[in-house]
Structure formats: C-alpha cells, structure tokens
Design an enzyme around this catalytic site. Sequence first.
Site, PDB file in Angstrom:
ATOM      1  N   THR A   1       0.848  -1.186   0.000  1.00 29.23           N
ATOM      2  CA  THR A   1       0.000   0.000   0.000  1.00 29.23           C
ATOM      3  C   THR A   1       0.882   1.234   0.000  1.00 29.23           C
ATOM      4  OG1 THR A   1      -1.729  -1.148   1.240  1.00 29.23           O
ATOM      5  CG2 THR A   1      -1.839   1.241   1.203  1.00 29.23           C
ATOM      6  N   GLY A   2       0.529   2.218  -0.827  1.00 24.97           N
ATOM      7  CA  GLY A   2       1.289   3.463  -0.895  1.00 24.97           C
ATOM      8  C   GLY A   2       0.408   4.654  -0.611  1.00 24.97           C
TER       9      GLY A   2
ATOM     10  N   GLY B   1      -2.411   4.405  -3.603  1.00 24.46           N
ATOM     11  CA  GLY B   1      -3.017   3.159  -4.039  1.00 24.46           C
ATOM     12  C   GLY B   1      -2.545   1.961  -3.255  1.00 24.46           C
TER      13      GLY B   1
ATOM     14  N   VAL C   1      -1.717  -2.371  -3.959  1.00 29.32           N
ATOM     15  CA  VAL C   1      -1.471  -3.363  -4.997  1.00 29.32           C
ATOM     16  C   VAL C   1      -1.765  -4.738  -4.429  1.00 29.32           C
ATOM     17  CG1 VAL C   1       0.211  -4.325  -6.604  1.00 29.32           C
ATOM     18  CG2 VAL C   1       0.302  -1.894  -6.027  1.00 29.32           C
TER      19      VAL C   1
ATOM     20  N   LYS D   1      -3.396  -2.719  -9.302  1.00 30.21           N
ATOM     21  CA  LYS D   1      -3.135  -1.507  -8.538  1.00 30.21           C
ATOM     22  C   LYS D   1      -4.422  -0.702  -8.458  1.00 30.21           C
ATOM     23  CE  LYS D   1      -0.220   2.651  -8.575  1.00 30.21           C
ATOM     24  NZ  LYS D   1       0.892   3.341  -9.287  1.00 30.21           N
TER      25      LYS D   1
ATOM     26  N   ASP E   1      10.674   8.928 -11.215  1.00 28.19           N
ATOM     27  CA  ASP E   1      10.641   8.413  -9.833  1.00 28.19           C
ATOM     28  C   ASP E   1      11.359   7.066  -9.749  1.00 28.19           C
ATOM     29  OD1 ASP E   1      10.069   8.581  -7.136  1.00 28.19           O
ATOM     30  OD2 ASP E   1       8.121   7.600  -7.322  1.00 28.19           O
TER      31      ASP E   1
END
Length: 746
Positions: free
Chosen positions: A17-18, A21, A23, A38, A132
């Site tokens: 988890t970010g 979102g 995944v 995602k 990134d």
Amino acid sequence: MNQWRVPGYSEVEVLGTGGFGRVVLAKHEATGQLVAIKYLLAEFLGDPGIVANFRREALLLHGVRSPHVAQVHDFVERPEGAALVMEAVPGVSLRVLLAAEKKLAPESALAILKGSLLGLAAAHAVGVVHRDYKPGNVLVSQAGESKLVDFGLATLDGQAGLAAGSPSYMAPEQWSGLPGLPATDVYAATCVFFQCITGHKPFDAGTTEELRALHQAAPVPLGAVPEPVRPLVARGMAKDPAQRPPTADAFVAELEATARAVYGPDWESRGWKRLAAPVAALTALTPLALLATAGTAAAPVAAVASAPAGAGIAAATIGKVVVGVLVTALVAVGGFLVYQQFDDDPPRQAALSVDLTSTTGRDPALPITYDLQYPRVSGHADPAAEQRINAALRAPVDERLDSVRRALADPEAVARVRSQGETIGVRTTATIMLRTETLLSVRYDHALDSDYLSHSSWRFPEGLNVDLGSGRVLGPADIFRGDVLTASGMAALTERLVTHSARGFCHLAEVGGPGPLASIDSAETAAGGDHVPVADVVFTPAGMDFLVRYADLGCTEADGQETITLPYQEIEDLLSPSMLTMLGRPASSSSAAPSSAASSSAALDGKVYTNARFGFSLQVPEDYQRRPYAPSGGDGMEFTDSPLGATMTVWGENNTAGLSTADALAAAIRAVQAQGGQVTAQRVEGEQYTISGYTGDRIFYERGFVGRGSRATLHWDYPRVNKEELDAAVSRTVKTLEPGDLSRPH
C-alpha cells in the site's frame, strides 16, 4: 471494510500500500492466471486531478513495450473505483533486496542497473520520462532480470511535471521543477547504483532542504565507490544534465563497456548467479511465490467489468471486435469506463504544436520599425478554437505597436522625432513559460529603441495565459479561488509577495517621504477597481511569476519593476481547483471552501474528521483507531496505528494567553527540548507555524494555526524506521487541515 474489486478477479493477497493506491495479487477467475492489480484508494476517487493522473499512468505505460517494464493489461474505471491490471512478476523489489543484503557485488548491481536502464530506454524511446526511479520501483525477478514499475510521476520528455519524486534520488533540475529529461532518469538510476555498491545513499540529510542543497551543489562522494566504476558514477550523477549520458540507451552502452573491461565478458551471468539464491529466498516469503507454479502467461483477453445483472458475459472468450462493441455498450448503460487490453492503440488526436513566429516591418506613415515575436499554435482538433488561441497570442504585440502609434498621433510629436533623425524601434520577445495539456503561459518582454520615448515605463513585461482547449484567455477569476479575490485575500497575497520580493516591494508615494507599504490589490490603488492583483501573472515549472510594475501600485516610477516568483507550495492554496488541474497539480482541500462543522463534537464523516466546537477539519488515515483527546480547555481526537507505532493528534483550544504564532512556536520548541528532543526544522508564516525533528528514535511533526481567539494544532509522532510508510499519510493530513475560525474563542 468492503472494498471495490475489478469484476472477474478474486483477490489472493495484498502486496503493498502506498500514498495513493494499494497493490494486490489477484487471480483471473476464467483462466486462473495471476496478475497484480493496482487500485486507486477510494478517498481519491472524488479528486479529478488524481484520477486523471492515474488514468494517464495507464496510457503512458501502454505506450512502453519492453520485457524490462512491467506491462499493463487493462485499465478499469467505474464510479466505485479505478484500477490498473498489470503483469505480476515473481520476484522482489530492489528495496527489499537491499534491506536484506545491505550492498551488492558490483557485477550484480551492474546487471540490475542494466535491465532497469533498458526499461527506461524503452520509455525514453516513446518520449516518456519516469521521474521516480528508486529501489522500490525496480523489481528483481527469479528469472534473472530487472523490471521497471510505477510510472505515476512520469511526464512526456521535455514537459514539466510536479516538483516531486523521491528526494534521495532526485536530480538537481528535478528539485527546481524543470521539465523532465531522459538525463533526469539517468541521474536517479546512478544514485540507486551508488547505493547498491556502497550500502548507503549518495547523500543523506536531516531535512529536505539540506538534501536539496546536497544534490544541487555538493560533489559526488566518489571515495566510497569502487575505483573501476567511479567514472561511470561521476558521469551519471553530473549536476548539469548536459554532462550526463543523454538517454538510458547511451548509459547502457557506457555501462557494458566498463563492465566488460573491468569484470570480464561473463560479468552479467556471474552477477545474476550471485543474486539467484537471495532473490529466491526473499520471493518465497511473499505471495508472489505462487507464480512459480501458476505461471506468468499473458493476462486474460480482457478484464472487462461485469455487465448488468443477468447478462452472463464470458469476457475471456470474446474476440477483439465483440469486446469493442461490448465496452461501448457498457459505457452507455453502466456509466463506467473500461480500456480493454490495449491490443489496439486508441485513435490519436492530431498533435498540437506551438511555435514562435515574428512580424517585422516599417510603418508606412510613421517613423516606426517593428520586430514583434509571438507564439502560434497549429494542429488543434477544433479550427475555431485554434483561431481564438492565435488571436489571443497575437493581441499583445498588436496592442504594443498600436500604443507607440498612439504616442505619435500628435503631428508635433512626429515632427520632433523626425527632426532628430530618429526611427523608433518597437521590439517584443515572447517566451513560453509553461505548456501543459490544457494551458499555455507566455511572457512578452516589450522593449523600445528610442530617445524620444526614453522613459523606462515604455519597457515592461506582460503575461498571458490561454486555455488550449477553448481558446479562452484566463483572468483572475479563472486563476484564483473566489475568496482570494477579496480585500482580505489580496492582503494575504501581498504578504507573500513581500516575503519573496528581492527589492523589498515598495512604499506608496507621499509628500515628505515614503508612505505605507503598497498593496497588490487593484481596489487599493488610485485607479480603483475589483479586488484583483495589479500585476500580470505567468506560470513556470517551479512556481507563479508576478510581473509587478510598482508605479501601477501607486509607488513612484523610480521604484521600477520586478518579477516576483512564488513557489507552488506557497501559492497553490490560493489557486482555483480548475487552475490546479490545468497545471497538473492535485487539488487539496485548501483549494476548496472549508467544510461546515458537524453536529457532534467529534464527527467522523467518511474519512474527514470535523470538530464542531472549534470548527477545524482534516482527512484522517484509513483504519486508524480513534479516541477523544481533551487538553485543558480544549477538544480534539487522537488517531493511532498500533502496528506502525504512529499517533496523530489534532485539537483546538482557546488562546486565553493571547499568544502570537511566534510565541506558540517557541513554546513548542521548549516542550520538545524538555523531552530531550531535537528540532531540525521550524517556520512561521502568518497565523501558521511548522516544527519537526526527532525525539530519540521517533520523528515528530507539528503544524499549528494561531488566531486572536483560538488555536488549532496537528501533531504526528512515529518511529524513524517507519518513515517511508508514513510520509504520504502525514503529508495528506497536513495539506487537508482546515483550521476553522480562529478570530474568536469557542
């Protein structure tokens, strides 16, 4: 909690988890194939900017075809959710591998770097810059290959994006928000390679500003790098992007030449052989170990959302033509969007191009020559809109020439110019400051070659912002929030401009000496008018430029002119949501009207906590436990995540002591120091202060708002080791904190 899932897939396990979102590993029910999905977090579905960026990531990834980039199979968007269905890779992230191994043998690090660089090269070949690249976005597979993932911050080559990324790996130009270049990705990849072979990042600092300074100015610490690969690292991390390999492809060529010369022709196979055991062991601990037996064949023909009840659609058996018809029908009936499989490229719009052109000549009746530069667009899908855009872009230079003609309208003025043997030269240079998908921001610098019209006021900059969709020129009402175009809003804007003025702004002209500080508010000038800025504005990759002519503010002509830049982090809260969308910047809650107080003293409306007594509100992290928090004379709430050891406390209290913002900051510093803590950053701006630092092995971050009658405070406290997992949650809550009415006690 019930969460929306892509129809046709059953969830196996959450992979991570970010900030935006989560995944999951999922199985396609019709074929049994495993994929990674995602999901955009539900709290962001109402933000059109974030949803658009998520959709854009799918389209960018669709254009990148390479065995070294995790492939996207589908993009599904419905009112209930949005998701990317992607290739599942049996392996682990480079971040996990480094956490276990600390550092890698040079051949292994070079092998991983080569694979991910080939992924970047495929992106660069279609004009996409990743922006990134970091260990968490590189997957190392059991098959002996590395793959690039997560293009959430990607931009087209040469286009500006947010001044965002992962600070430990950001190139100097990225810190300034300049357009993304392939060389920007080369810098980040080299930083990661440095970390792989040394066991630590190239630069480390206690604050983001210190880290920025190191990346932009400090020499690369090559002493920690094995001598044979130092030239490779020096090239890849050059401060000037022109001194780096221009593309990932070019860097791969340099890497392979170095590796063969130093480590022999079999360097790559030896590098992967050394990685086989640790990657297999780490993969076995994850749900992705299932892929070793389930296989990683191509994803199902379509991850099509289910049709209305009873339709009985077997998506996996439908051919391309039928799927295309089905998707159209579902959009019309179900109100949601599905991109099927990307087997066929979507129809491309004609590319809109912007070029600079000039009109030159001599006036047939007056002693005037002119050389006027301006932008011109072509290839617009709407010919009428293209005509409006070009008319708007040409208008400033036509008006400039007409103003000089009007100055010579008096026959005596013309005679005087001719008697001096002078021909007035009118010149304008146009600069495209920023172009996004829907915005063109242009600065015109008007110059004049004339002794007759010699005053500096004849030489000035002018700004123009055009909506590339409609062709409409954007005015203050389009750019700023409504509450900014008020007396108090213009006063707040003036304060920010004064802070960033290199000239010290200016004071109104009064008999006997300088008067009070001038205001940017048109309504405060002698000419009067609405509450709008008395300055043109243009947008740049780094911020918003105000083109100030001090005489227009009521100061003397001698005060001259100044371009004052406000960085986006200090101006975006004043911009309208539609303007932020045009800039490609997600709209925060501060760009909308504050939410009203809830009926209870501690309401949790969805994921927004609102305190009725003090009127403050903010987004709160999902699934945090909460309990009332009641400081002396105050009221608030405490939110905790026990597994991460994080606590977020937010409260209001009456300002009975009449503290100023500086007083409140000083008290916060004393409280930290009394606990043996260390303050690493502090700031006061108007009614707001910020303080952060460390207490032992824990991080604290506090933002407070102080008014005449009351205060609102947000305080985070969490372990250093969980910083990466919590950064997004902290940032989101800080940005969404609305302090309420601080002018009175509650």
